[in-house]
Design an enzyme around this catalytic site. Structure first.
Site: not given
Length: 429
Positions: A206, A280
């Site tokens: 990021k 996830r």
């Protein structure tokens, strides 16, 4: 000791000197909130304005202060640092008990989510959650913590892979709240939370601006823990499992990489196409554990995708389910609890948008025009009961405020735990 400012409610418009349609007016040591329109929103806005003005000691006085208005004021009269004193005024014993449960759960969620990642890492998150629930449930609570290499040996490949790049070992907490006293009591529901205590994005790193709030990426684990705490304080009398999937997603010579293939306990193989889609991967282990518990109903919560925030902003949490009845039940719970939640689409065919040339599926959708929050939910749907029966997923778009506004201070909000607690109370009725 400083005097407390008395805060009164009124439906009379403010005197003109305070401006047209003024929300607040003042007289000596008294502030008045002039109510109109959405009353709870007005109360929270007023509290935020008072707190932002440097007012730190407040008493809720006069008529009109019910449970929901007191809680709305408390939500606005908050900031992550500094001390505040809030006297809620006279309440009935029942209202005081409910408000106390709400405040305890919400404060824990906000505090643990806002804490720095040097303080809250996988093991301390699991221990803090266990301490909170055991403090409420006592001997009715048992737990198992699986950490580090033991995760890989137990087949929890997602949590182990995501967390292996950090010196702080990843952790799976399996907490069993069983007030029945029977070892063979059925599990009425399981709550699964994403507990990424810091998310650098891994090798799909990021930017600094997007990484700064990523201590909050364990918001799902905090939210389901707070929800269970609230449900217990409300008298929950059925067996519930709490499953927290905790890891730090960092870069090192041991970190998982693009192109790695993970094979889960249900036989599904997953190609890592983006290491920043790690939530996830850990939730998949938690959902498989929930299914193995025999829970009839499963809810997972996670700060899973930026796509959910793009769709709904930071006011609503997103709800996904293949089971329409379960989705409707959760949305109805949100309305009862005065929280915002909104359904987003999920169909069985969305799984087909997670393609891979090397594994059963990829961990992200790569085709143009796919919906990021939906395909994340589709990924999770491969790890629950066939057809998604009894399963609902919350993408917590509205759980954290990156910048303060007229309702919320910067940081965690706890927005969603009431919804989950009410859903839990219904499925356990």
């Amino acid at each position: 000791m400083a005097e407390l400012m008395n805060v009164l409610l009124t439906t009379t418009p403010a005197p003109a000197v305070w401006g047209a349609g003024a929300l607040l007016s003042f007289e000596g040591e008294t502030a008045r909130i002039h109510l109109e329109g959405d009353v709870l929103r007005a109360v929270q806005r007023a509290a935020r304005r008072l707190e932002s003005s440097g007012i730190r000691q407040v008493r809720l006085a006069g008529q009109g202060w019910d449970l929901e208005r007191r809680f709305a004021f408390a939500q606005g009269f908050y900031a992550a640092k500094g001390d505040r004193e809030l006297d809620f005024g006279e309440q009935s014993e029942q209202e005081a008990r409910e408000l106390g449960g709400l405040l305890k759960a919400t404060q824990w969620v906000r505090d643990v989510t806002n804490a720095c990642p040097e303080e809250i890492y996988p093991m301390t998150l699991a221990e803090s959650a266990l301490l909170l629930i055991r403090g409420l449930g006592g001997e009715r609570v048992t737990a198992r913590i699986t950490a580090g290499e033991a995760l890989r040996e137990a087949g929890h490949i997602g949590i182990w892979s995501v967390g292996r790049g950090s010196e702080r070992e990843p952790v799976l907490l399996e907490l069993d709240y069983n007030p029945t006293g029977r070892d063979d009591a059925p599990v009425a529901a399981a709550l699964v939370g994403k507990g990424i205590t810091f998310d650098s994005g891994g090798y799909s790193m990021k930017s600094s601006d997007n990484m700064l709030p990523m201590k909050s990426d364990m918001g799902g684990a905090a939210m389901v823990t707070g929800a269970l705490a609230l449900a217990i304080s409300r008298g929950l009398d059925k067996r519930v499992k709490l499953i927290l999937c905790c890891a730090e997603n960092l870069v090192s010579g041991h970190a998982f990489k693009l192109g790695d293939i993970l094979t889960y306990r249900n036989g599904l193989s997953v190609e890592i196409q983006n290491t920043d889609a790690e939530g996830r991967l850990v939730l998949a282990d938690g959902l498989l554990t929930a299914v193995e518990s025999g829970a009839a109903c499963i809810l997972d919560a996670a700060t899973l995708t930026g796509a959910a925030k793009m769709a709904l902003g930071r006011d609503y949490n997103a709800v996904f389910a293949l089971d329409e009845e379960e989705s409707a039940r959760l949305l109805a719970a949100a309305r009862r609890e005065n929280e915002k939640a909104w359904p987003l689409p999920l169909e069985p065919w969305h799984v087909g948008q997670l393609s891979s040339s090397f594994a059963d599926m990829g961990n992200v959708a790569s085709a143009e025009g796919t919906a990021g929050a939906t395909t994340a939910a589709a990924f999770l749907s491969r790890f629950v009961h066939a057809g998604g029966e009894g399963w609902v997923h919350m993408d917590l778009a509205g759980s954290y405020q990156k910048a303060g506004n007229d309702l919320w201070a910067v940081g965690a909000k706890g927005h969603g735990l009431r919804t989950i607690a009410a859903w839990l109370g219904e499925v356990c009725a």
